[in-house]
Design a protein around this motif. Structure first.
Motif, mmCIF file in Angstrom:
data_model
loop_
_atom_site.group_PDB
_atom_site.id
_atom_site.type_symbol
_atom_site.label_atom_id
_atom_site.label_comp_id
_atom_site.label_asym_id
_atom_site.label_seq_id
_atom_site.Cartn_x
_atom_site.Cartn_y
_atom_site.Cartn_z
ATOM 1 N N SER A 305 0.800 -1.224 0.000
ATOM 2 C CA SER A 305 0.000 0.000 0.000
ATOM 3 C C SER A 305 0.835 1.279 0.000
ATOM 4 O O SER A 305 0.357 2.337 -0.402
ATOM 5 N N ASN A 322 -7.612 -2.323 4.039
ATOM 6 C CA ASN A 322 -7.290 -3.130 2.865
ATOM 7 C C ASN A 322 -8.174 -4.365 2.753
ATOM 8 O O ASN A 322 -8.444 -4.833 1.636
ATOM 9 N N VAL A 325 -11.165 -3.145 0.929
ATOM 10 C CA VAL A 325 -10.881 -2.995 -0.500
ATOM 11 C C VAL A 325 -11.015 -4.335 -1.205
ATOM 12 O O VAL A 325 -11.678 -4.455 -2.252
ATOM 13 N N ARG A 328 -14.607 -5.644 -1.403
ATOM 14 C CA ARG A 328 -15.394 -4.965 -2.449
ATOM 15 C C ARG A 328 -15.138 -5.585 -3.813
ATOM 16 O O ARG A 328 -16.078 -5.857 -4.570
ATOM 17 N N PHE A 329 -13.876 -5.839 -4.138
ATOM 18 C CA PHE A 329 -13.570 -6.416 -5.446
ATOM 19 C C PHE A 329 -14.002 -7.880 -5.534
ATOM 20 O O PHE A 329 -14.456 -8.339 -6.585
ATOM 21 N N MET A 364 -2.411 0.718 -7.779
ATOM 22 C CA MET A 364 -3.706 0.478 -7.150
ATOM 23 C C MET A 364 -4.700 1.577 -7.498
ATOM 24 O O MET A 364 -5.907 1.316 -7.652
ATOM 25 N N ASN A 368 -8.161 0.764 -9.329
ATOM 26 C CA ASN A 368 -9.468 1.208 -8.837
ATOM 27 C C ASN A 368 -10.260 1.983 -9.880
ATOM 28 O O ASN A 368 -11.487 2.091 -9.774
ATOM 29 N N SER A 369 -9.556 2.559 -10.857
ATOM 30 C CA SER A 369 -10.227 3.406 -11.851
ATOM 31 C C SER A 369 -10.474 2.701 -13.177
ATOM 32 O O SER A 369 -10.868 3.346 -14.147
#
Length: 458
Positions: A305, A322, A325, A328-329, A364, A368-369
């Motif tokens: 990170s 984390n 994160v 979520r994925f 990262m 994320n985008s």
């Protein structure tokens, strides 16, 4: 073929600047990293090094056709001897135990085992030969059963770390012994008494010093020069400084420090509340301890990170962040379970970010985008990026806990869910709510979906 569309750059500790990585041989990249001394559980800082170099090797393998990665295990050392004396256990028993635990813990963090993981005790003849050459070239001397490297004979000593003469002596962290010509001289070979492990040598029965092992192993398995060497920032001095001195002086390359390794990569320390993590401060954490509390990918993503060269402040807060994160994925991937990926679709933008000096925070952010144009492309890119970063490698249903609970009766859960479904069809909502509450009290969460009821452990 070499993928010339990717340009990897690395901060080279030897030159103190970021440089484009140009391998000696594009058809075969060679890399070495210093592994742990296997006398106890590995520090989480050891895990950061292992994860960073694992990502670097993954990047290299995306670009070049062949990569050989070597990392050592130090299985002969005064700390190991002390652990044996304290515990009453044989040295081999201790080193085999903690080598196994280290590899199991690193595997849990998604770290692939190096192509060659050599033990120091397997390279003793090569160390002896290297020491003999250093003596012949007047870079080492024998005194009181010890063989020592003569630092004052090597003008470029200190160039990797940039340490002054006084800093070299202070940073050596060893007692100034009477058999040394100079306080900064370091041991290549030391005598062993009858109760200590030892090997026959021209200087008597003894064992190698710590630094000589990596010089010998790197040359044995990779040849000289090779492309990349490194490890934790704490190894830069004296360990890596001494490796350069040994290898360059033995091969007549005193004025070319890149004749050993051309690029040096060092990762930063772990801190706790801004202080370096250490046993003396009581804020020490092992990888084994961390894995008892968190999943391996959570720890791995946390270790990635921050930029590898910067300090990383270790805390439960960042681990929990984390985990969210990843949850979520994994939830996204779970919702796309019936979609087949296209292996030809790659997350090039994530790899490009990583090619900028292993910039994992940037990677990262790009990860994320990633735009969700269609599900096949999106899922393919997520898993492509996850493969390079070493995350999203678990089964989404298993990660999220759907249909899995080790300490409850699965048949009972399924029976209660069936009874709730019957109650709902009969419009007996009170009974349905009672069953939901009963499951919740058992630590089970249920979710009504178009595909039926899904359950998981809270």
């Amino acid at each position: 073929m070499y993928e010339d569309k990717y340009k990897l750059s690395l901060h080279n500790s030897l030159t103190r600047k970021k440089e484009e990585f140009i391998p000696l041989d594009e058809s075969h990249v060679r890399i070495y990293a210093c592994g742990p001394t296997v006398y106890d559980y590995a520090h989480i800082g050891n895990a950061r090094m292992a994860v960073i170099f694992d990502v670097l090797v993954r990047i290299l393998r995306e670009i070049y056709p062949k990569v050989t990665y070597v990392s050592n295990l130090t299985d002969i050392d005064d700390k190991i001897i002390a652990a044996s004396e304290k515990s009453g256990k044989d040295i081999e028993e201790i080193t085999e135990k903690f080598a196994r635990i280290y590899n199991e813990d690193m595997a849990a963090l998604g770290v692939r085992k190096p192509d060659i993981q050599s033990k120091a005790t397997q390279t003793i003849p090569e160390m002896i030969e290297l020491i003999k050459i250093l003596i012949e070239r007047d870079y080492a001397y024998v005194n009181d059963g010890h063989v020592l490297f003569n630092v004052t004979n090597f003008d470029n000593y200190g160039k990797l770390s940039g340490r002054s003469r006084d800093e070299q002596i202070a940073g050596a962290r060893v007692e100034i012994a009477p058999y040394k010509k100079d306080p900064a001289d370091f041991v290549l070979w030391k005598p062993s008494d009858d109760g200590q492990p030892g090997w026959n040598s021209p200087w008597g029965r003894g064992r190698p010093g710590w630094h000589i092992e990596c010089s010998a192993m790197a040359e044995k398995y990779l040849g000289l020069p090779f492309d990349i060497h490194g490890g934790g920032a704490d190894l830069k001095f004296p360990h890596h400084e001494n490796e350069i001195a040994q290898s360059c002086c033995a091969h007549g390359k005193e004025d070319d420090l890149s004749a050993f390794a051309r690029y040096w990569v060092h990762n930063g320390f772990l801190t706790v509340n801004g202080e370096k993590m250490s046993k003396s401060l009581g804020n020490f954490t092992t990888a084994h301890q961390a894995l008892e509390e968190y999943k391996g990918e959570v720890i791995r993503l946390t270790l990635l990170s921050a930029h590898y060269r910067q300090p990383l402040d270790w805390s439960d807060d960042i681990l929990i962040q984390n985990k969210k994160v990843l949850d979520r994925f994994y939830q996204v991937l779970y919702s796309m379970s019936d979609i087949e990926i296209d292996e030809n679709i790659k997350a090039d933008e994530v790899l490009e970010a990583l090619c900028d000096d292993i910039n994992t925070p940037k990677a990262m952010a790009v990860f994320n985008s990633i735009e969700r144009k269609n599900d096949v492309e999106y899922k393919s890119k997520l898993l492509s990026a996850g493969k390079i970063l070493g995350i999203l490698q678990e089964n989404p249903a298993k990660w999220l806990g759907y249909g899995q609970a080790d300490d409850v009766d699965v048949n009972l859960i399924e029976k209660l869910i069936e009874q709730r479904t019957i109650a709902k069809k009969a419009k007996d909502y009170v009974r349905a709510d009672d069953i939901r509450n009963q499951l919740s009290a058992m630590g089970i969460s249920i979710e009504d979906t178009p595909d039926g009821v899904k359950w998981k452990k809270l």
